[in-house]
Design an enzyme around this catalytic site. Sequence first.
Site, PDB file in Angstrom:
ATOM      1  N   ARG A  56      -2.359   6.132   6.130  1.00 15.72           N
ATOM      2  CA  ARG A  56      -1.267   5.410   5.431  1.00 15.72           C
ATOM      3  C   ARG A  56      -0.633   4.339   6.328  1.00 15.72           C
ATOM      4  NH1 ARG A  56      -3.655   7.954   2.752  1.00 15.72           N
ATOM      5  NH2 ARG A  56      -3.059   9.499   1.202  1.00 15.72           N
TER       6      ARG A  56
ATOM      7  N   GLU B  79       6.730   8.558   3.619  1.00 12.54           N
ATOM      8  CA  GLU B  79       5.649   7.608   3.303  1.00 12.54           C
ATOM      9  C   GLU B  79       6.268   6.419   2.559  1.00 12.54           C
ATOM     10  OE1 GLU B  79       2.106   9.382   1.553  1.00 12.54           O
ATOM     11  OE2 GLU B  79       1.712   7.535   0.437  1.00 12.54           O
TER      12      GLU B  79
ATOM     13  N   SER C 256       3.791  10.785  -3.285  1.00 17.05           N
ATOM     14  CA  SER C 256       4.165  11.611  -2.127  1.00 17.05           C
ATOM     15  C   SER C 256       5.303  10.938  -1.363  1.00 17.05           C
ATOM     16  CB  SER C 256       2.975  11.746  -1.172  1.00 17.05           C
ATOM     17  OG  SER C 256       1.891  12.291  -1.864  1.00 17.05           O
TER      18      SER C 256
HETATM   19  C1  FAD Z   1       2.436   8.773  -9.131  1.00 14.68           C
HETATM   20  C2  FAD Z   1       2.026   8.153  -7.819  1.00 14.68           C
HETATM   21  C3  FAD Z   1       0.880   8.595  -7.177  1.00 14.68           C
HETATM   22  C4  FAD Z   1       0.492   8.034  -5.958  1.00 14.68           C
HETATM   23  N1  FAD Z   1      -0.659   8.496  -5.367  1.00 14.68           N
HETATM   24  C5  FAD Z   1      -1.065   7.956  -4.197  1.00 14.68           C
HETATM   25  C6  FAD Z   1      -2.277   8.406  -3.581  1.00 14.68           C
HETATM   26  O1  FAD Z   1      -2.979   9.263  -4.090  1.00 14.68           O
HETATM   27  N2  FAD Z   1      -2.631   7.836  -2.408  1.00 14.68           N
HETATM   28  C7  FAD Z   1      -1.886   6.860  -1.816  1.00 14.68           C
HETATM   29  O2  FAD Z   1      -2.275   6.373  -0.737  1.00 14.68           O
HETATM   30  N3  FAD Z   1      -0.736   6.410  -2.382  1.00 14.68           N
HETATM   31  C8  FAD Z   1      -0.317   6.931  -3.555  1.00 14.68           C
HETATM   32  N4  FAD Z   1       0.855   6.491  -4.135  1.00 14.68           N
HETATM   33  C9  FAD Z   1       1.673   5.476  -3.455  1.00 14.68           C
HETATM   34  C10 FAD Z   1       1.455   4.032  -3.948  1.00 14.68           C
HETATM   35  O3  FAD Z   1       0.767   4.017  -5.159  1.00 14.68           O
HETATM   36  C11 FAD Z   1       0.679   3.211  -2.917  1.00 14.68           C
HETATM   37  O4  FAD Z   1       1.386   3.181  -1.693  1.00 14.68           O
HETATM   38  C12 FAD Z   1       0.439   1.774  -3.408  1.00 14.68           C
HETATM   39  O5  FAD Z   1      -0.504   1.140  -2.572  1.00 14.68           O
HETATM   40  C13 FAD Z   1       1.712   0.930  -3.445  1.00 14.68           C
HETATM   41  O6  FAD Z   1       1.385  -0.263  -4.154  1.00 14.68           O
HETATM   42  P1  FAD Z   1       2.498  -1.190  -4.755  1.00 14.68           P
HETATM   43  O7  FAD Z   1       1.819  -2.401  -5.315  1.00 14.68           O
HETATM   44  O8  FAD Z   1       3.360  -0.441  -5.673  1.00 14.68           O
HETATM   45  O9  FAD Z   1       3.282  -1.620  -3.421  1.00 14.68           O
HETATM   46  P2  FAD Z   1       4.851  -1.614  -3.102  1.00 14.68           P
HETATM   47  O10 FAD Z   1       5.362  -0.217  -3.210  1.00 14.68           O
HETATM   48  O11 FAD Z   1       5.534  -2.659  -3.886  1.00 14.68           O
HETATM   49  O12 FAD Z   1       4.797  -2.038  -1.562  1.00 14.68           O
HETATM   50  C14 FAD Z   1       4.204  -1.198  -0.608  1.00 14.68           C
HETATM   51  C15 FAD Z   1       4.177  -1.932   0.747  1.00 14.68           C
HETATM   52  O13 FAD Z   1       3.279  -3.024   0.683  1.00 14.68           O
HETATM   53  C16 FAD Z   1       3.951  -4.246   1.030  1.00 14.68           C
HETATM   54  N5  FAD Z   1       3.310  -5.298   0.207  1.00 14.68           N
HETATM   55  C17 FAD Z   1       3.105  -5.283  -1.130  1.00 14.68           C
HETATM   56  N6  FAD Z   1       2.380  -6.351  -1.510  1.00 14.68           N
HETATM   57  C18 FAD Z   1       2.127  -7.062  -0.374  1.00 14.68           C
HETATM   58  C19 FAD Z   1       1.417  -8.285  -0.106  1.00 14.68           C
HETATM   59  N7  FAD Z   1       0.795  -8.988  -1.072  1.00 14.68           N
HETATM   60  N8  FAD Z   1       1.380  -8.721   1.181  1.00 14.68           N
HETATM   61  C20 FAD Z   1       1.988  -8.021   2.196  1.00 14.68           C
HETATM   62  N9  FAD Z   1       2.678  -6.871   1.994  1.00 14.68           N
HETATM   63  C21 FAD Z   1       2.733  -6.404   0.715  1.00 14.68           C
HETATM   64  C22 FAD Z   1       5.420  -3.984   0.726  1.00 14.68           C
HETATM   65  O14 FAD Z   1       6.274  -4.812   1.491  1.00 14.68           O
HETATM   66  C23 FAD Z   1       5.532  -2.521   1.143  1.00 14.68           C
HETATM   67  O15 FAD Z   1       5.670  -2.414   2.547  1.00 14.68           O
HETATM   68  C24 FAD Z   1       1.272   7.018  -5.366  1.00 14.68           C
HETATM   69  C25 FAD Z   1       2.443   6.568  -6.024  1.00 14.68           C
HETATM   70  C26 FAD Z   1       2.801   7.121  -7.238  1.00 14.68           C
HETATM   71  C27 FAD Z   1       4.024   6.605  -7.940  1.00 14.68           C
END
Ligand code: FAD
Length: 337
Positions: A164, A332, A236
């Site tokens: 992560r 996380e 998580s």
């Molecule tokens: C129900 C649920 C289940 C999940 N299951 C998992 C799982 O199984 N495994 C797992 O690893 N994660 C899981 N996650 C966590 C989440 O889905 C991941 O961390 C995902 O990658 C976040 O994507 P996001 O677009 O929502 O990013 P955000 O939450 O909006 O941002 C996450 C990070 O990325 C940065 N960021 C976003 N876009 C960019 C960009 N273009 N350039 C630079 N930085 C950027 C942000 O500043 C922040 O630091 C889960 C979440 C939920 C709600």
Amino acid sequence: MRIEENYSLLKHNTFHLPAKTRWFMEYENEEELGRILRDEYFQECVSLHIGSGSNLLFVDDFRGIIFHSQIKGIQVAEETDDSVLLQIGAAELWDDVVAYAISKNWGGIENLSNIPGESGAAAVQNIGAYGVEIKDVIETVEAYSRFSFEKRIFTKDECDFAYRHSFFKNEQNEPYIITHINIRLNKKPVFTLYYGKLNEVLGTYPEITLANIRDAVISIRKEKLPDPDIIGNAGSFFMNPVVSIRYFEKLKTQYPDIPSYPLGNDHIKIPAAWLIEQCGFKGKKHGEVGVYEKQALVLTNLGNATGDEIALVAESIRTAVNEHFGIELTPEVKYVG
Ligand SMILES: Cc1cc2nc3c(=O)[nH]c(=O)nc-3n(C[C@H](O)[C@H](O)[C@H](O)COP(=O)(O)OP(=O)(O)OC[C@H]3O[C@@H](n4cnc5c(N)ncnc54)[C@H](O)[C@@H]3O)c2cc1C
């Protein structure tokens, strides 16, 4: 390009928190991004780039600029007999990429089905599930520096991927905005099936195919995780802690049932959900904040929680786990505000 002032982030975070940002900017392409980055007024503001907000906890309003990409598209950049290299726009929803790959019978990301969020963030987070991480398929990441406004192509090594974690997450680094990720998929898929529950569910299918793996992963995930469209959550909340074998052996004398995943470097990963459950939090409600009844690692917004309230429950979980097990849980989820 879209620019909004005093803009609600309600639809931009899966905890459904009604935080606001002073400025919100959405860009369609790299030229627009360059223009925003060079704007003198906005250069003075604190900034944050978000994806779908599925890993964010807004503990307050944001007093600077929030960037959001609209760069989409999945292009075949290179194709051989064995593999295909895809260039993916950062704003492409990750699960749409997985579905597309499987429709073409290209393997490598099927275990990462149904993870919310966008493709750029998937690289930032080095998303992982069922024995696969996105780092396993990433070849390069394209990004712009917020300081020098120059484009840089990061090799996999330069991305510094770990559990992560990536270069892009490290607050000490020059902040980069990811515009595209390039992933290599296998035309002759090799399945990763050592994860017990996945194997068990796949046993009920007539054959193992990419589509069936995706189907099995989705059904397992739907069984144990709340749908963020219905119940506010960010998956998580904490990372699984890693301890030395020596410390683990000591814990095991006291807690013989403690689950573990050996990491092969004298260290052991312990499921944070088990630790939280042992401390009695699973299924409990604390005002408007819940600890999900099927998975203690997930904190939920029961309707009107504030970011502060969620952070307070998270802190009491951290304290309890530390007191019981001497283990420090690391969130996380990224706190913003
Ligand atoms: C129900 C649920 C289940 C999940 N299951 C998992 C799982 O199984 N495994 C797992 O690893 N994660 C899981 N996650 C966590 C989440 O889905 C991941 O961390 C995902 O990658 C976040 O994507 P996001 O677009 O929502 O990013 P955000 O939450 O909006 O941002 C996450 C990070 O990325 C940065 N960021 C976003 N876009 C960019 C960009 N273009 N350039 C630079 N930085 C950027 C942000 O500043 C922040 O630091 C889960 C979440 C939920 C709600």
